[in-house]
Design a protein around this motif. Sequence first.
Motif, short mmCIF file in Angstrom:
data_model
loop_
_atom_site.label_atom_id
_atom_site.label_comp_id
_atom_site.label_asym_id
_atom_site.label_seq_id
_atom_site.Cartn_x
_atom_site.Cartn_y
_atom_site.Cartn_z
N PRO A 354 -21.82 -30.15 3.07
CA PRO A 354 -20.42 -30.53 3.27
C PRO A 354 -19.74 -30.77 1.92
N THR A 355 -18.43 -30.68 1.92
CA THR A 355 -17.71 -30.91 0.66
C THR A 355 -17.90 -32.37 0.23
N THR A 356 -17.91 -32.58 -1.06
CA THR A 356 -18.09 -33.96 -1.54
C THR A 356 -16.76 -34.62 -1.84
N LEU A 357 -15.67 -33.87 -1.73
CA LEU A 357 -14.35 -34.46 -1.99
C LEU A 357 -14.05 -35.55 -0.97
N PRO A 358 -13.58 -36.72 -1.39
CA PRO A 358 -13.27 -37.78 -0.42
C PRO A 358 -11.96 -37.54 0.32
N LEU A 359 -11.26 -36.46 -0.03
CA LEU A 359 -9.93 -36.15 0.49
C LEU A 359 -9.78 -36.30 2.00
N PHE A 360 -10.78 -35.86 2.74
CA PHE A 360 -10.64 -35.82 4.20
C PHE A 360 -11.45 -36.91 4.90
N HIS A 361 -11.81 -37.94 4.14
CA HIS A 361 -12.68 -38.95 4.72
C HIS A 361 -11.95 -40.00 5.54
N ALA A 362 -10.62 -40.00 5.48
CA ALA A 362 -9.86 -41.04 6.19
C ALA A 362 -10.12 -40.96 7.69
N ASP A 363 -10.02 -42.09 8.36
CA ASP A 363 -10.29 -42.16 9.80
C ASP A 363 -9.43 -41.17 10.57
N GLY A 364 -10.03 -40.45 11.47
CA GLY A 364 -9.26 -39.58 12.35
C GLY A 364 -8.92 -38.22 11.76
#
Length: 487
Positions: A354-364
């Motif tokens: 998986p990508t390691t970027l935190p960009l899409f880690h937000a809930d939902g």
Amino acid sequence: PAPPCTLVIFGAAGDLTKRLLMPALYNLAGAGLLDPGFQILGVDHNESSDEALRRDLTQTMESFTKDRSGEFHPDHIDDETWGFVCARIRFQKGDFEDPESYAALKERLTGNVVFYLAVSARFFGAVVEGLGKAGLLKESGDAFRRVVIEKPFGSDLASAKALNARILKQGDERQFYRIDHFLGKETVQSILAVRFANTMLEPVWRRAFVDHVEITAAETIGVEARGRFYEATGALRDMVPNHLFQILAMIGMEPPKSLDAEDIRDAKAALIAAVRPADPGEAARGQYAAGTVRGKAAAGYREEADVAKDSRVETYAALKLTIENERWSGVPFYLRTGKRLGTRLTEVAIRFKPTTLPLFHADGVGPAPGNVMRLMIDPEQGIRTGFTVKRPGPRMLLGQAETHFAYGEAFKEAPSVGYETLLYDCMTGDATLFQRADAIEGGWAAVEPLLEAWKSGEPESYPAGSEGPPSAAHLVERDGRAWLRLD
Ligand code: BG6
């Protein structure tokens, strides 16, 4: 066309000759790839004659137009094309272990000859010895003498080594063509092109980007009429060190120096040599019990004909392999194969990290799982690639999508039974798709610990029509992963 030669088929009355060799020769004739000087000499221990063998084979060829279950089911058999093949068929009765059979063959054969061993594996050594001792493997001038050997090649490392040593006393390695019919599959051959002819793939085809690889060969059929063979073989020997390892080698090998047979086989052998011996603690062994496959009741393995009521032979095998080299160190390769599963599916799934970027880690928003690229080998033939994309709508929400390419839609070439290429290559002397002694022995060496461990204990039962035994799921779950579903 291939150079003129005589194809001597040992086991001419057998199933392989009928089901695969004849359709393949028919297709080769249709494509104009057989020389007018091409001849077939069928050898079998049963009584027959030129006429009777021709009649039998013509009948089976005709039956394929009605039988839609096999690989070959044309709408009709073209008389001219089949006539070309059929007119070239001759028969000779022969006991595979009797020197006189070989002396008689010697009388009839001159020039280029391909000897095809479509016989039970217990005769491989004897036939090659018979040929060698009769001087039938001596090549003089430009004439070639080649031997095609079917699988299973040995039943463990020691027997494979012994068989290699035995045949190599009678001829040179380059005269022996060890068949693995998976290499006849277009989709397996295409792995080389997919990997090395696409700039967007080769850079990511390694441990920095790949989390793990799954290789699956799932079948819905049971052991059918092959109980006796299967009791002495089992799923591991039948499928893993040969078919699945050939796929593994294509997926994992370094780019070969050229497309020459030896360079490709060197690259594959190097990969197989880097596979660590399998760990019995990281493997699963199952046997099918009664169940339902695609809505039809199916008997358990122990109820099948010629199978012992208390058989401990596995009909399912799963294992984790590791490859110690710069490209793959730390990337597990999970292999699984089994009979009487819910789906027929042969595929390789490359599971990217998986990508390691935190960009899409937000809930939902997410999740953004690793991409999955599935090389579909059989029966679907193509590639499915999964992408994470934005769902249409006002918010940034991720969704999963898949692109799909099918060989049958992209190309109009007639499908083959897989043996066309193998036969043609053997006649033209291209050994790329055949297995060299070192790769065969490497495959056996890697599974040897499982063969040893599985001599005792019981396989785990799984219902026919399921995804296999629970321990196969645990094998990957322990590592925090999950197999792709078999559907
Ligand atoms: C053969 C095995 O080599 O391969 C069979 O002996 C198996 O047990 C078969 O069913 C699978 O091949 P394919 O081409 O049908 O996937």
